[in-house]
Scaffold this motif. Structure first.
Motif, short mmCIF file in Angstrom:
data_model
loop_
_atom_site.label_atom_id
_atom_site.label_comp_id
_atom_site.label_asym_id
_atom_site.label_seq_id
_atom_site.Cartn_x
_atom_site.Cartn_y
_atom_site.Cartn_z
N PRO A 172 -3.44 -5.09 9.47
CA PRO A 172 -2.49 -4.61 8.90
C PRO A 172 -1.09 -4.87 9.97
O PRO A 172 0.15 -5.31 9.18
CB PRO A 172 -2.81 -3.41 8.51
CG PRO A 172 -3.93 -3.49 8.89
CD PRO A 172 -4.68 -4.54 9.21
N LEU A 194 1.03 -8.31 8.86
CA LEU A 194 1.53 -8.67 7.33
C LEU A 194 2.87 -8.69 6.95
O LEU A 194 3.78 -9.20 6.77
CB LEU A 194 1.10 -6.91 6.27
CG LEU A 194 -0.42 -6.11 6.47
CD1 LEU A 194 -0.45 -5.70 5.55
CD2 LEU A 194 -0.85 -8.39 4.85
N GLN A 208 -10.56 -8.64 6.21
CA GLN A 208 -9.17 -8.75 6.08
C GLN A 208 -8.30 -8.53 6.90
O GLN A 208 -8.84 -8.51 8.19
CB GLN A 208 -8.94 -7.03 5.21
CG GLN A 208 -9.30 -7.02 4.20
CD GLN A 208 -8.76 -5.79 3.11
OE1 GLN A 208 -8.34 -5.78 3.83
NE2 GLN A 208 -10.14 -4.71 2.42
N ASN A 225 -4.06 0.29 4.54
CA ASN A 225 -4.42 -0.74 4.89
C ASN A 225 -5.39 -0.22 5.72
O ASN A 225 -6.12 -1.42 5.70
CB ASN A 225 -3.33 -1.82 5.01
CG ASN A 225 -2.13 -1.87 4.48
OD1 ASN A 225 -1.37 -0.70 4.10
ND2 ASN A 225 -2.46 -3.56 2.94
N TRP A 226 -4.91 0.25 6.78
CA TRP A 226 -5.38 0.32 8.25
C TRP A 226 -6.72 1.12 7.96
O TRP A 226 -8.00 0.38 8.30
CB TRP A 226 -4.81 0.89 9.41
CG TRP A 226 -4.14 -0.23 10.07
CD1 TRP A 226 -2.60 0.29 10.49
CD2 TRP A 226 -4.99 -0.82 11.23
NE1 TRP A 226 -2.36 -1.31 11.16
CE2 TRP A 226 -3.49 -1.26 12.16
CE3 TRP A 226 -5.72 -0.71 11.82
CZ2 TRP A 226 -4.33 -1.89 13.20
CZ3 TRP A 226 -6.48 -2.05 12.78
CH2 TRP A 226 -5.48 -2.65 13.63
N LEU A 271 1.54 1.69 6.49
CA LEU A 271 0.35 0.34 6.77
C LEU A 271 -1.61 2.03 6.57
O LEU A 271 -2.07 1.36 7.32
CB LEU A 271 0.58 -0.15 8.28
CG LEU A 271 1.24 -0.59 7.84
CD1 LEU A 271 1.34 -1.86 9.75
CD2 LEU A 271 1.11 -2.12 7.22
N TYR A 305 -9.23 -1.81 5.98
CA TYR A 305 -9.02 -2.71 7.68
C TYR A 305 -10.28 -3.09 7.69
O TYR A 305 -11.72 -3.44 8.29
CB TYR A 305 -9.00 -3.13 7.97
CG TYR A 305 -8.16 -3.62 9.04
CD1 TYR A 305 -9.01 -5.59 9.30
CD2 TYR A 305 -8.61 -3.50 10.28
CE1 TYR A 305 -8.66 -6.24 10.28
CE2 TYR A 305 -8.42 -4.58 11.63
CZ TYR A 305 -8.58 -5.94 11.38
OH TYR A 305 -8.67 -6.82 12.31
#
Length: 226
Positions: free
Chosen positions: A127, A130, A124, A109-110, A106, A113
């Motif tokens: 994460p 998800l 977004q 993603n972080w 992640l 984000y």
């Protein structure tokens, strides 16, 4: 229902993962490979991990987790096509039993984000949430018209594998090529905050005690690092 919960907990225990060093992974995997007898046979310690296992171990490391290949299993090709995508797979020979794994970090993603937190137009989803959609979508795709039975994994059980949350889905499968015509499956998703997600699906042609006995044999398979 009480009996189902007891059986489901037994299945969840497959993810009561223990820490293992790389040498143990290699040793266990080599033990599952048949080496020809004779003076030209290589000693087990010289055998190499498969390219698939090596790539999977990198994904596991990126997600700050550990994976140890369990005894009694052998590697098979993980399904990875336009219909389904998994990173690693193994089977128990002669038992009509398989496990497919998908592991994701992640970290990226972080990072993405956090860049959008001050802009509502591009913000977004968190994460850490998800794993919810990931597990539900995969279970729905596998189960078809048979609604999967979802359960939250209790915090005390998730903590056994250093996870912060998780869900499980018990499924009666349709007769489909996508799932190799298996009849039943137990899908489990785990996530560790700001770290990664793990998804594993266990397939079988029966869901009695033998199914969960086979799952238990992979109980020392994987966990997040503390």
């Amino acid at each position: 229902m009480k009996q189902f919960k007891q059986i489901l907990l037994t299945g969840i225990l497959m993810f009561a993962f223990v820490s293992a060093v790389f040498s143990q992974v290699r040793k266990t995997y080599v033990a599952s490979v048949k080496v020809p007898k004779g003076k030209y046979a290589l000693p087990p310690q010289r055998q190499q991990m498969s390219a698939q296992l090596k790539a999977f171990q990198q994904l596991v490391t990126d997600a700050n987790a550990t994976f140890t290949f369990p005894q009694g299993f052998r590697e098979i090709k993980a399904p990875n096509n336009e219909d389904v995508s998994f990173d690693y797979a193994m089977e128990m020979p002669g038992k009509d039993f398989e496990i497919w794994f998908q592991v994701r970090s992640l970290k990226e993603n972080w990072a993405a984000y956090e860049k959008t937190l001050n802009d509502k137009s591009t913000e977004q989803a968190n994460p850490d949430s998800l794993y919810n959609g990931m597990g539900k979508a995969q279970a729905t795709a596998f189960a078809g018209d048979n609604p999967p039975l979802m359960r939250f994994i209790p915090p005390n059980i998730a903590a056994r594998y250093n996870a912060d949350a998780g869900k499980s889905y018990m499924m009666n499968l349709p007769d489909a090529k996508l799932t190799k015509r298996y009849r039943y499956a137990l899908l489990i998703t785990l996530q560790k905050d700001r770290t990664g997600t793990i998804m594993a699906v266990c397939f079988s042609n029966q869901k009695g005690p033998e199914f969960f006995k086979n799952i238990d044999k992979a109980s020392n398979c994987m966990k997040f690092k503390p």
